[in-house]
Design a protein around this motif. Structure first.
Motif, PDB file in Angstrom:
ATOM      1  N   TYR A  28       0.833  -1.204   0.000  1.00  0.00           N
ATOM      2  CA  TYR A  28       0.000   0.000   0.000  1.00  0.00           C
ATOM      3  C   TYR A  28       0.869   1.257   0.000  1.00  0.00           C
ATOM      4  O   TYR A  28       0.583   2.235  -0.697  1.00  0.00           O
ATOM      5  CB  TYR A  28      -0.933   0.009   1.211  1.00  0.00           C
ATOM      6  N   LEU A  31       2.487   1.851  -3.473  1.00  0.00           N
ATOM      7  CA  LEU A  31       1.570   2.454  -4.437  1.00  0.00           C
ATOM      8  C   LEU A  31       1.043   3.807  -3.988  1.00  0.00           C
ATOM      9  O   LEU A  31       0.437   4.538  -4.779  1.00  0.00           O
ATOM     10  CB  LEU A  31       0.385   1.519  -4.689  1.00  0.00           C
ATOM     11  N   VAL A  33      -1.340   4.398  -1.685  1.00  0.00           N
ATOM     12  CA  VAL A  33      -2.795   4.381  -1.502  1.00  0.00           C
ATOM     13  C   VAL A  33      -3.121   3.869  -0.106  1.00  0.00           C
ATOM     14  O   VAL A  33      -2.290   3.235   0.556  1.00  0.00           O
ATOM     15  CB  VAL A  33      -3.487   3.492  -2.561  1.00  0.00           C
ATOM     16  N   SER A  34      -4.338   4.123   0.332  1.00  0.00           N
ATOM     17  CA  SER A  34      -4.776   3.642   1.640  1.00  0.00           C
ATOM     18  C   SER A  34      -5.252   2.200   1.527  1.00  0.00           C
ATOM     19  O   SER A  34      -5.506   1.693   0.429  1.00  0.00           O
ATOM     20  CB  SER A  34      -5.902   4.522   2.181  1.00  0.00           C
ATOM     21  N   LYS A  35      -5.420   1.532   2.674  1.00  0.00           N
ATOM     22  CA  LYS A  35      -5.859   0.140   2.676  1.00  0.00           C
ATOM     23  C   LYS A  35      -7.313   0.001   2.232  1.00  0.00           C
ATOM     24  O   LYS A  35      -7.748  -1.096   1.902  1.00  0.00           O
ATOM     25  CB  LYS A  35      -5.670  -0.473   4.062  1.00  0.00           C
ATOM     26  N   ALA A  37      -8.478   1.625  -0.396  1.00  0.00           N
ATOM     27  CA  ALA A  37      -8.516   2.094  -1.788  1.00  0.00           C
ATOM     28  C   ALA A  37      -9.275   1.100  -2.662  1.00  0.00           C
ATOM     29  O   ALA A  37      -9.183  -0.119  -2.483  1.00  0.00           O
ATOM     30  CB  ALA A  37      -7.100   2.284  -2.320  1.00  0.00           C
ATOM     31  N   GLN A  41      -8.753   3.013  -7.996  1.00  0.00           N
ATOM     32  CA  GLN A  41      -7.756   3.913  -7.401  1.00  0.00           C
ATOM     33  C   GLN A  41      -6.376   3.265  -7.425  1.00  0.00           C
ATOM     34  O   GLN A  41      -5.365   3.939  -7.664  1.00  0.00           O
ATOM     35  CB  GLN A  41      -8.160   4.263  -5.966  1.00  0.00           C
ATOM     36  N   ILE A  42      -6.325   1.968  -7.176  1.00  0.00           N
ATOM     37  CA  ILE A  42      -5.050   1.244  -7.207  1.00  0.00           C
ATOM     38  C   ILE A  42      -4.485   1.236  -8.624  1.00  0.00           C
ATOM     39  O   ILE A  42      -3.290   1.478  -8.840  1.00  0.00           O
ATOM     40  CB  ILE A  42      -5.244  -0.195  -6.692  1.00  0.00           C
ATOM     41  N   LYS A  44      -5.114   3.395 -11.049  1.00  0.00           N
ATOM     42  CA  LYS A  44      -4.708   4.740 -11.446  1.00  0.00           C
ATOM     43  C   LYS A  44      -3.373   5.116 -10.807  1.00  0.00           C
ATOM     44  O   LYS A  44      -2.501   5.715 -11.448  1.00  0.00           O
ATOM     45  CB  LYS A  44      -5.789   5.740 -11.048  1.00  0.00           C
ATOM     46  N   ALA A  45      -3.197   4.752  -9.514  1.00  0.00           N
ATOM     47  CA  ALA A  45      -1.932   5.042  -8.832  1.00  0.00           C
ATOM     48  C   ALA A  45      -0.781   4.301  -9.497  1.00  0.00           C
ATOM     49  O   ALA A  45       0.315   4.839  -9.677  1.00  0.00           O
ATOM     50  CB  ALA A  45      -2.042   4.667  -7.359  1.00  0.00           C
ATOM     51  N   TYR A  46      -1.041   3.058  -9.903  1.00  0.00           N
ATOM     52  CA  TYR A  46       0.012   2.268 -10.551  1.00  0.00           C
ATOM     53  C   TYR A  46       0.412   2.875 -11.893  1.00  0.00           C
ATOM     54  O   TYR A  46       1.600   2.977 -12.212  1.00  0.00           O
ATOM     55  CB  TYR A  46      -0.464   0.833 -10.740  1.00  0.00           C
ATOM     56  N   TYR A  75       1.298  -3.971  -7.438  1.00  0.00           N
ATOM     57  CA  TYR A  75       0.111  -3.900  -8.289  1.00  0.00           C
ATOM     58  C   TYR A  75      -0.459  -5.289  -8.561  1.00  0.00           C
ATOM     59  O   TYR A  75      -1.682  -5.489  -8.542  1.00  0.00           O
ATOM     60  CB  TYR A  75       0.455  -3.210  -9.612  1.00  0.00           C
TER      61      TYR A  75
END
Length: 355
Positions: A28, A31, A33-35, A37, A41-42, A44-46, A75
């Motif tokens: 987390y 990446l 992101v929060s747990k 997410a 959202q994961i 997009k962050a990747y 990811y």
């Protein structure tokens, strides 16, 4: 007594470090992101970090490749609901050890220089070939964004009968030629591994077409390329191919289009609306004479910038004049000259002046 306390502190420190290694990587945090997410959202962050941390863009950073591998591992786990559940309960150690690569004890002691009889440097893991595929995308999708689903038939290794030679490598061997005479030579040495066969399995891949993506831009899927029987699979990369649009042409972040108006509108002025790529209307007002080839610029009506969607390019509108066909009567021609208060003007030139 002091020596005993020092040894206790050292033992606790080593134990703490070992526990950190066993706990595995914080996917987390990698990446960002929060747990809680969501999968989108994961993803997009990747995509964002994959562009920033790609080794090709960070050639001067010796740790770039390692960070990029950590990003891919994070990811792969968090985008898979089943793997994510296992990771949330048991951490990286709870996942299949072979999948995530690496013995934590080996990594820990190796960092501190304790070989314990292991090889000083691990052999480079072979990798399958990368797969690059074109993905046709409309200009509307590149303007507003979209999610596209692609069915991928991926070869997956399954157990098969028999054994095979694997992990083949060149090693130095010593051969005795006679009393007191020896010869050293390289020889290929292989292990015996269970045999496998590749079976195609259907997998659904979701591709996010982000606003402002450009023609030729690549969208990567780590470890979704060609498999390697003794190593890691390559990557699958989709290359964005923009479909030619009927009304708009894209140049960078700017859009270009042509509008045909009547001769009356060209002379008297006009108002009209142009339907944009997402359906909103672009209002145009001309209160002066419009000549053939005249161009109008509408700022902030172009394509969204990929790095910053809040910034948009411009829309350039070129006007064409639809002249009436046929012949005018002498009376109408006289009235036009009188109305426009213009005299006939003729200029002869070769069309190449200024070049």
């Amino acid at each position: 007594m002091a020596s005993s306390v020092s040894w206790s502190i050292a033992a606790v420190t080593v134990l703490f470090l070992i526990m950190q290694v066993l706990a595995g990587r914080d996917f987390y945090n990698i990446l960002g992101v929060s747990k809680s997410a969501t999968t989108n959202q994961i993803k997009k962050a990747y995509r964002k970090l994959a562009r920033e941390l790609h080794p090709d863009k960070n050639r001067d950073d010796p740790e770039a490749a390692e960070r990029f591998q950590d990003l891919g591992a994070a990811y792969e786990v968090l985008s898979d609901p089943d793997k994510r559940k296992v990771y949330d309960r048991h951490g990286e150690e709870g996942l299949s050890k072979g999948d995530m690569g690496g013995d934590p004890f080996s990594s820990f002691f190796g960092d501190f220089g304790f070989g314990f009889g292991m090889k000083e440097q691990e052999q480079e893991v072979p990798k399958g070939g990368d797969v690059i595929m074109d993905l046709d995308v409309t200009l509307e999708e590149l303007y507003s964004g979209n999610f596209v689903e692609v069915v991928r038939y991926k070869p997956v290794a399954k157990p098969a009968k028999g054994t095979r030679k694997c992990n083949c490598r060149m090693e130095m061997v010593t051969q005795q030629l006679g009393p007191g005479r020896f010869q050293m030579m390289q020889q290929q040495v292989c292990d015996e591994c269970p045999n496998v066969r590749f079976v195609p399995e259907e997998k659904l891949l979701e591709i996010e077409i982000e606003s402002g993506m450009r023609d030729g831009q690549e969208y990567p899927f780590v470890a979704e390329g060609e498999p390697h029987i003794d190593g890691e699979p390559g990557d699958l990369r989709f290359k964005i191919k923009q479909i030619k649009h009927k009304k708009f042409e894209r140049r960078g972040d700017d859009l270009y289009t042509n509008v045909t108006i009547s001769l009356v509108d060209a002379l008297a002025g006009f108002e009209m609306d142009i339907k944009h790529l997402d359906g909103h209307k672009v209002h145009i007002v001309r209160d002066k004479i419009t000549w053939p080839g005249a161009r109008m610029r509408k700022s902030n009506e172009g394509m969204p910038n990929y790095e910053n969607n809040n910034v948009k390019g411009s829309l350039y509108i070129t006007f064409d004049i639809d002249f009436p066909k046929g012949t005018l009567s002498d009376e109408v021609r006289a009235d036009l000259k009188k109305l426009l208060n213009m005299e006939s003007k003729h200029t002869v030139y070769n069309g190449l002046q200024g070049f």
